[in-house]
Motif scaffolding. Structure first.
Motif, PDB file in Angstrom:
ATOM      1  N   HIS A  62      -2.847  13.397  57.653  1.00 56.75           N
ATOM      2  CA  HIS A  62      -1.992  14.582  57.685  1.00 56.75           C
ATOM      3  C   HIS A  62      -2.824  15.801  58.055  1.00 56.75           C
ATOM      4  N   LEU A  63      -2.412  16.487  59.132  1.00 53.61           N
ATOM      5  CA  LEU A  63      -3.014  17.748  59.545  1.00 53.61           C
ATOM      6  C   LEU A  63      -1.985  18.852  59.335  1.00 53.61           C
ATOM      7  N   HIS A  64      -2.086  19.568  58.216  1.00 48.12           N
ATOM      8  CA  HIS A  64      -1.044  20.546  57.922  1.00 48.12           C
ATOM      9  C   HIS A  64      -1.242  21.865  58.657  1.00 48.12           C
ATOM     10  N   SER A  65      -2.420  22.091  59.259  1.00 41.32           N
ATOM     11  CA  SER A  65      -2.664  23.357  59.957  1.00 41.32           C
ATOM     12  C   SER A  65      -2.334  23.310  61.444  1.00 41.32           C
ATOM     13  N   VAL A  66      -1.913  22.171  61.932  1.00 40.39           N
ATOM     14  CA  VAL A  66      -1.680  22.020  63.372  1.00 40.39           C
ATOM     15  C   VAL A  66      -0.270  22.425  63.772  1.00 40.39           C
ATOM     16  N   SER A  67       0.727  22.086  62.937  1.00 35.80           N
ATOM     17  CA  SER A  67       2.117  22.377  63.295  1.00 35.80           C
ATOM     18  C   SER A  67       2.958  22.581  62.036  1.00 35.80           C
ATOM     19  N   ASN A  68       3.853  23.558  62.089  1.00 38.41           N
ATOM     20  CA  ASN A  68       4.810  23.770  61.010  1.00 38.41           C
ATOM     21  C   ASN A  68       6.113  23.021  61.259  1.00 38.41           C
ATOM     22  N   ASP A  69       6.259  22.490  62.470  1.00 39.04           N
ATOM     23  CA  ASP A  69       7.528  21.877  62.874  1.00 39.04           C
ATOM     24  C   ASP A  69       7.528  20.358  62.768  1.00 39.04           C
TER      25      ASP A  69
END
Length: 285
Positions: free
Chosen positions: A183-190
């Motif tokens: 999980h990369l939570h800083s890459v996309s909010n969508d």
């Protein structure tokens, strides 16, 4: 009878650790040999708390020795480690991986380096993160960190896509052959975003977010198991990465449809083996 040795937590009720990982691997056709690092009544996000305890590191060593005594470690295809209840348990995992690879040099080691996340509070015992970073992750063939765990391993902050690529490449330089960021939570909010890096390149896997009132626990354990199993059967990291993204989303979809908090792996078992979702990978480096 070949198998996968899975050394991680276990909950009596619900799906986390081995409770999340074992059945999907069995549904994929693998025999699984679970060793529990802790046994809790339920996962630790319940407001009411939980009961249970961590096991001694010697318990891991003793059980592995028993398997070795009957001559079965040479049939171990992979070691999969997740949540460790103490630094001493991490040391027992190190010894286990070395022993398995001595018996079967073709065996792989997948390390899901569970360190927690400040947003969820500290959920690992003192010393665990240090041993994961300094010893277990560098010796692994495959690591499956989240964004926080990748930063701990590399020392690199991740605020955007290029930061994530740089961190994955730095992780590869430390020993692992494959880095799968669950999980990369800083890459996309969508979109829910994962990344995989190897010497062949970097790929992105995306899927929609589901609006759970409470986010299910054990998703990372599920992803690590699905990737390991598919990698063993296909010997192709891109096939394994795309599969684990689509299969894990199928489980989450079923969980959401049933308005449940615990992962519905039993209800979604056919979609684990044949995911209905077909989200494709994107090569980005």
């Amino acid at each position: 009878m070949s198998g996968i040795l899975s050394i991680q937590s276990h909950v009596v009720y619900g799906k986390a650790g081995n409770s999340s990982a074992v059945f999907p691997l069995q549904r994929m056709g693998f025999d699984v040999w679970p060793i529990h690092t802790v046994q809790f009544s339920n996962h630790t996000q319940y407001e009411q708390g939980w009961t249970g305890r961590a096991f001694a590191a010697e318990d891991i060593t003793e059980l592995v020795s028993g398997i070795d005594n009957i001559g079965k470690l040479d049939q171990c295809l992979a070691v999969l480690s997740g949540y460790q209840g103490s630094a001493e348990q991490c040391e027992a995992v190190i010894d286990t991986v070395k022993r398995v690879k001595a018996r079967n040099p073709e065996a792989i080691y997948t390390c899901d380096p569970v360190m927690g996340d400040p947003a969820k509070g500290c959920i690992v015992a003192p010393g665990v993160a240090e041993v994961l970073v300094s010893q277990l992750m560098p010796m692994a063939d495959i690591i499956v960190p989240n964004q926080y765990e990748l930063t701990q391993f590399t020392g690199l902050e991740i605020n955007n896509l290029q930061d994530a690529i740089t961190a994955c490449q730095a992780a590869l330089s430390k020993g692992p052959k494959l880095v799968v960021v669950k999980h990369l939570h800083s890459v996309s909010n969508d979109t829910f975003t994962m990344m995989m890096a190897s010497e062949d390149g970097v790929w992105l896997a995306e899927r929609p977010y589901l609006a759970f009132s409470k986010q299910p626990v054990g998703v990372g354990d599920l992803i690590s198991a699905l990737f390991t199993g598919k990698y063993l059967s296909s010997q192709n990291s891109r096939i394994a990465f795309e599969f684990c993204n689509n299969a894990s989303y199928s489980v989450l979809e079923k969980t959401y449809q049933l308005n449940e908090w615990e992962l519905q792996t039993i209800a979604a078992q056919d979609d684990i083996f044949f995911p209905r979702n077909k989200y494709k990978l994107k090569r980005i480096a």
